[in-house]
Design a protein around this motif. Structure first.
Motif, PDB file in Angstrom:
ATOM      1  N   PHE A 117       0.801  -1.221   0.000  1.00 15.44           N
ATOM      2  CA  PHE A 117       0.000   0.000   0.000  1.00 15.44           C
ATOM      3  C   PHE A 117       0.840   1.281   0.000  1.00 15.44           C
ATOM      4  O   PHE A 117       0.298   2.368   0.198  1.00 15.44           O
ATOM      5  N   ALA A 118       2.141   1.139  -0.255  1.00 17.18           N
ATOM      6  CA  ALA A 118       2.989   2.335  -0.363  1.00 17.18           C
ATOM      7  C   ALA A 118       2.536   3.231  -1.505  1.00 17.18           C
ATOM      8  O   ALA A 118       2.561   4.474  -1.392  1.00 17.18           O
ATOM      9  N   ALA A 119       2.084   2.628  -2.606  1.00 13.13           N
ATOM     10  CA  ALA A 119       1.634   3.412  -3.761  1.00 13.13           C
ATOM     11  C   ALA A 119       0.389   4.230  -3.449  1.00 13.13           C
ATOM     12  O   ALA A 119       0.050   5.163  -4.186  1.00 13.13           O
ATOM     13  N   TYR A 120      -0.289   3.896  -2.347  1.00 17.68           N
ATOM     14  CA  TYR A 120      -1.516   4.607  -1.977  1.00 17.68           C
ATOM     15  C   TYR A 120      -1.287   5.513  -0.757  1.00 17.68           C
ATOM     16  O   TYR A 120      -2.240   5.908  -0.097  1.00 17.68           O
ATOM     17  N   GLY A 121      -0.021   5.816  -0.488  1.00 16.68           N
ATOM     18  CA  GLY A 121       0.300   6.803   0.536  1.00 16.68           C
ATOM     19  C   GLY A 121       0.636   6.249   1.901  1.00 16.68           C
ATOM     20  O   GLY A 121       0.912   7.022   2.825  1.00 16.68           O
ATOM     21  N   PHE A 122       0.622   4.908   2.074  1.00 16.29           N
ATOM     22  CA  PHE A 122       0.929   4.349   3.390  1.00 16.29           C
ATOM     23  C   PHE A 122       2.428   4.460   3.639  1.00 16.29           C
ATOM     24  O   PHE A 122       3.245   4.000   2.849  1.00 16.29           O
ATOM     25  N   GLY A 123       2.807   5.066   4.774  1.00 17.26           N
ATOM     26  CA  GLY A 123       4.203   5.341   5.055  1.00 17.26           C
ATOM     27  C   GLY A 123       4.924   4.194   5.737  1.00 17.26           C
ATOM     28  O   GLY A 123       4.323   3.411   6.480  1.00 17.26           O
ATOM     29  N   SER A 124       6.223   4.092   5.540  1.00 17.80           N
ATOM     30  CA  SER A 124       7.021   3.013   6.121  1.00 17.80           C
ATOM     31  C   SER A 124       7.142   3.150   7.637  1.00 17.80           C
ATOM     32  O   SER A 124       7.473   2.171   8.326  1.00 17.80           O
ATOM     33  N   ARG A 125       6.885   4.347   8.167  1.00 16.63           N
ATOM     34  CA  ARG A 125       6.952   4.555   9.614  1.00 16.63           C
ATOM     35  C   ARG A 125       5.581   4.499  10.284  1.00 16.63           C
ATOM     36  O   ARG A 125       5.464   4.732  11.490  1.00 16.63           O
ATOM     37  N   THR A 126       4.553   4.185   9.511  1.00 18.48           N
ATOM     38  CA  THR A 126       3.195   4.149  10.068  1.00 18.48           C
ATOM     39  C   THR A 126       2.910   2.906  10.909  1.00 18.48           C
ATOM     40  O   THR A 126       2.195   2.999  11.908  1.00 18.48           O
ATOM     41  N   PRO A 127       3.449   1.711  10.566  1.00 15.06           N
ATOM     42  CA  PRO A 127       3.172   0.539  11.404  1.00 15.06           C
ATOM     43  C   PRO A 127       3.627   0.770  12.842  1.00 15.06           C
ATOM     44  O   PRO A 127       4.716   1.312  13.086  1.00 15.06           O
ATOM     45  N   TYR A 128       2.807   0.343  13.782  1.00  9.24           N
ATOM     46  CA  TYR A 128       3.081   0.603  15.204  1.00  9.24           C
ATOM     47  C   TYR A 128       2.852  -0.681  16.005  1.00  9.24           C
ATOM     48  O   TYR A 128       1.755  -0.916  16.518  1.00  9.24           O
ATOM     49  N   PRO A 129       3.874  -1.530  16.135  1.00 16.84           N
ATOM     50  CA  PRO A 129       3.724  -2.727  16.965  1.00 16.84           C
ATOM     51  C   PRO A 129       3.606  -2.349  18.439  1.00 16.84           C
ATOM     52  O   PRO A 129       4.243  -1.392  18.903  1.00 16.84           O
ATOM     53  N   ALA A 130       2.800  -3.092  19.176  1.00 13.65           N
ATOM     54  CA  ALA A 130       2.615  -2.813  20.597  1.00 13.65           C
ATOM     55  C   ALA A 130       2.327  -4.113  21.325  1.00 13.65           C
ATOM     56  O   ALA A 130       2.015  -5.142  20.710  1.00 13.65           O
ATOM     57  N   TYR A 131       2.433  -4.054  22.643  1.00 10.29           N
ATOM     58  CA  TYR A 131       2.160  -5.228  23.480  1.00 10.29           C
ATOM     59  C   TYR A 131       1.307  -4.802  24.661  1.00 10.29           C
ATOM     60  O   TYR A 131       1.491  -3.714  25.221  1.00 10.29           O
ATOM     61  N   GLY A 132       0.365  -5.665  25.033  1.00 11.67           N
ATOM     62  CA  GLY A 132      -0.452  -5.390  26.202  1.00 11.67           C
ATOM     63  C   GLY A 132      -1.278  -6.594  26.580  1.00 11.67           C
ATOM     64  O   GLY A 132      -1.201  -7.655  25.955  1.00 11.67           O
ATOM     65  N   LEU A 133      -2.072  -6.446  27.615  1.00 11.07           N
ATOM     66  CA  LEU A 133      -2.955  -7.503  28.074  1.00 11.07           C
ATOM     67  C   LEU A 133      -4.020  -6.897  28.965  1.00 11.07           C
ATOM     68  O   LEU A 133      -3.845  -5.821  29.549  1.00 11.07           O
ATOM     69  N   ALA A 134      -5.153  -7.588  29.059  1.00  9.19           N
ATOM     70  CA  ALA A 134      -6.290  -7.061  29.802  1.00  9.19           C
ATOM     71  C   ALA A 134      -5.970  -6.893  31.276  1.00  9.19           C
ATOM     72  O   ALA A 134      -6.496  -5.992  31.931  1.00  9.19           O
ATOM     73  N   GLU A 135      -5.117  -7.749  31.823  1.00 12.86           N
ATOM     74  CA  GLU A 135      -4.775  -7.653  33.237  1.00 12.86           C
ATOM     75  C   GLU A 135      -4.025  -6.368  33.568  1.00 12.86           C
ATOM     76  O   GLU A 135      -3.939  -5.973  34.729  1.00 12.86           O
ATOM     77  N   SER A 136      -3.449  -5.744  32.573  1.00  9.98           N
ATOM     78  CA  SER A 136      -2.831  -4.430  32.755  1.00  9.98           C
ATOM     79  C   SER A 136      -3.603  -3.385  31.947  1.00  9.98           C
ATOM     80  O   SER A 136      -3.024  -2.483  31.346  1.00  9.98           O
ATOM     81  N   THR A 137      -4.917  -3.528  31.940  1.00  9.40           N
ATOM     82  CA  THR A 137      -5.889  -2.651  31.267  1.00  9.40           C
ATOM     83  C   THR A 137      -5.833  -2.809  29.756  1.00  9.40           C
ATOM     84  O   THR A 137      -6.783  -3.274  29.144  1.00  9.40           O
ATOM     85  N   LEU A 138      -4.735  -2.420  29.128  1.00 10.88           N
ATOM     86  CA  LEU A 138      -4.564  -2.636  27.687  1.00 10.88           C
ATOM     87  C   LEU A 138      -3.088  -2.519  27.325  1.00 10.88           C
ATOM     88  O   LEU A 138      -2.368  -3.495  27.337  1.00 10.88           O
ATOM     89  N   MET A 139      -2.594  -1.319  27.088  1.00  5.71           N
ATOM     90  CA  MET A 139      -1.223  -1.154  26.607  1.00  5.71           C
ATOM     91  C   MET A 139      -0.207  -1.312  27.735  1.00  5.71           C
ATOM     92  O   MET A 139      -0.364  -0.758  28.818  1.00  5.71           O
TER      93      MET A 139
END
Length: 604
Positions: free
Chosen positions: A317-339
């Motif tokens: 989707f780079a041709a449609y404007g999606f940037g290489s720095r846009t992906p945002y991996p994260a980790y969390g769990l419900a026991e710690s609310t979310l993030m």
């Protein structure tokens, strides 16, 4: 109003919504897209607060503060104002997936019993349907589920047009996030107002959201990412959010991308499988006119984040404007609310290539060969005012950087624990290291740190041990998807079973609908050869399932141990045999993807 004018120190979400209703009264809060494309229903911040107050007044007539209420809602605006109504009335909300068949009430009753819920809140049409064509002969749903049932989708605005006299406090319990359904004893995570505000503020800082942001989502509201990361974050940061039902995305993933383009969303996100679905199922014709240059944060969590997925999506989707720095991996769990962890939203994802055999020995090393290489994705650093340690799960000694151990978390986002599980709470939520540091939440997840960046590698109890060597189920499933691309968009599980004097590994994997009529024997053989070649493991069995049948948590993570239990009990659903293949034409949310019909568990 600027974002800095909102004080969060002693606030609850009720305080924040009231402030938004005064200072952003006419600003759009939520738009609903029932078909994933055309809007049909909007709420301003003032209208949301007004509707919530009206329902809160209705609830106050039937239950006292502290009572618990089950929320059975399809996707839509009534769920949002009803959830906030519970916050106003100081009633503990319990969002769950609404039943679609009478027998599905069996999934609800254990939660009602565990929570001792006094109310069941829903829509008038759903209540009528449950009492009508879905009920068993001679029984009404109100008899099957003993609680006071109320429809809250058509509140009377004049019933409560002023704020309640006593508003909730940060220490008050806000809602219960249930982590299981009918297949095991349910466990409700007790989330307080203070937990929600701390975690919401952390997400706001990490994602850079404010009144100028825009959101588009399809995530289910009974999932903590969909409720806290989507609905509550929009109100907390004061920006408009467009919502569509999960089934709209599952049927046509391109609807998600087109809505992001149409509504100029700056933030959106989903589990890893959603990005895979877009790459595999959104063709060039659906991309005509697509502009994703507005998208600044594309968070990815809830299930293992794959480097290949992030790179394939970015390239596609780079041709449609999606940037290489846009992906945002994260980790969390419900026991710690979310993030729990997140990165710098302006930075590109961080990848490391490590040795699979080294990870099996809980060491982070360079790969010995291409077959030994495993890519892992950095999920960011721990959120503000919180602590994170990597701890040896056996000795409870904290690990040095680049050593694999259990992830332990502490801070204001960590919840009080599970309702009615005091012994478990003492062990899991108030853990102390061998050198006396604590209390910490033991997440059960395995990972390592490099300069504060967290990398996830698996689950403590999911490790397969064969001849003294450790193997992570996710490694096996990832290798299968890498070698057999047709299986990447569906889920798999791996576990070990007792075969006399030894442990024998088993792989259970879904097959995409387009391959249900293929040579399943050849597919099983290919999986066996692959696992033998890459891991020197001889599989005791390979079981193929229809899509959506691998059990998952409420947050979309594969339940390897639950799958093992079902396998041993002969209770896996939708098993595909070579001689017995028949198409399943249903496209319901339950059958399409297990993410929205999940049973046990809680990881996000």
């Amino acid at each position: 109003m600027t974002s800095s004018s909102v004080s969060h120190g002693r606030d609850t979400l009720v305080d924040i919504l009231e402030r938004r209703a005064r200072t952003q009264a006419e600003a759009l809060s939520f738009t609903f897209l029932p078909d994933g494309e055309e809007p049909d229903g909007e709420l301003s911040f003032e209208a949301l607060a007004r509707q919530a107050r009206a329902v809160a007044a209705q609830l106050a007539q039937h239950a006292r503060p502290g009572a618990r209420a089950l929320l059975l809602f399809p996707s839509g605006l009534p769920l949002i104002w009803t959830f906030f109504a519970c916050l106003y009335a100081r009633i503990v909300a319990i969002p769950v997936y609404p039943p679609t068949r009478a027998q599905k009430l069996d999934r609800i009753r254990p939660i009602l019993r565990d929570a001792q819920a006094e109310l069941v809140l829903t829509t008038g049409s759903l209540l009528d349907r449950l009492d009508g064509d879905l009920r068993p002969p001679g029984a009404e749903v109100r008899e099957l589920v003993p609680a006071r049932w109320l429809a809250t989708d058509r509140p009377d605005p004049s019933a409560g047009d002023t704020s309640p006299a006593i508003l909730p406090r940060p220490s008050d319990q806000a809602f219960l996030q249930y982590t299981s359904g009918s297949t095991s004893a349910p466990r409700g995570v007790m989330v307080s107002h203070g937990n929600l505000v701390h975690n919401s503020a952390a997400m706001k800082r990490r994602w850079g959201t404010d009144e100028a942001s825009r959101g588009v989502y399809w995530l289910p509201h009974f999932h903590d990412m969909g409720l806290i990361g989507v609905i509550l974050q929009g109100v907390f940061s004061g920006f408009p959010t467009a919502l569509m039902p999960p089934v709209a995305f599952l049927q046509r993933p391109g609807r998600w991308l087109r809505a992001i383009s149409r509504f100029r969303a700056t933030i959106s996100g989903a589990p890893n499988f959603a990005y895979e679905a877009c790459v595999d199922r959104v063709d060039d014709g659906q991309c005509e006119g697509l502009d994703l240059s507005c998208w600044q944060v594309a968070f990815n969590g809830s299930e293992p984040v794959r480097r290949s997925t992030l790179e394939r999506f970015s390239e596609r989707f780079a041709a449609y404007g999606f940037g290489s720095r846009t992906p945002y991996p994260a980790y969390g769990l419900a026991e710690s609310t979310l993030m729990v962890t997140g990165g710098d939203r302006h930075a590109a994802p961080i990848y490391r290539t490590v040795s699979s055999s080294g990870l099996a020995a809980r060491r982070v090393e360079a790969p010995l060969s291409a077959d030994d290489a495993r890519d892992v994705v950095g999920c960011g650093t721990v959120i503000e005012h919180s602590r994170l340690l990597i701890v040896d799960p056996d000795t409870l000694v904290p690990c040095a950087d680049q050593r694999v151990g259990e992830i332990w978390v502490g801070g204001p986002s960590v919840t009080a624990g599970y309702l009615n599980h005091q012994a478990t709470n003492e062990q899991q939520f108030r853990a102390v290291t061998a050198d006396g540091r604590g209390p910490f939440l033991r997440t059960g997840d395995l990972g390592f740190l490099v300069a504060g960046e967290l990398f996830i590698v698996g689950r403590c109890k999911d490790v397969i041990i064969v001849n003294g060597a450790n193997f992570y189920p996710n490694d096996l499933i990832f290798a299968i998807g890498r070698a057999l691309p047709e299986l990447r968009a569906v889920s798999g599980a791996a576990f070990a079973v007792d075969r006399g004097e030894r442990e024998a590994p088993v792989v259970v994997h879904e097959v995409p609908r387009g391959h249900l009529h293929g040579d399943l024997g050849a597919l099983r053989s290919a999986i066996r050869r692959l696992i033998s070649r890459e891991f020197e493991l001889r599989l005791a069995d390979v079981v193929l399932l229809k899509p959506g049948r691998v059990p998952k948590t409420t947050s979309g993570k594969v339940q390897h141990r639950r799958c093992r239990d079902l396998y041993l009990g002969g209770r896996l659903e939708g098993v595909l045999a070579d001689e017995q293949i028949r198409p399943d034409g249903q496209t319901s949310m339950q059958n399409c993807i297990a993410f929205t019909r999940s049973r046990d568990g809680q990881r996000t």
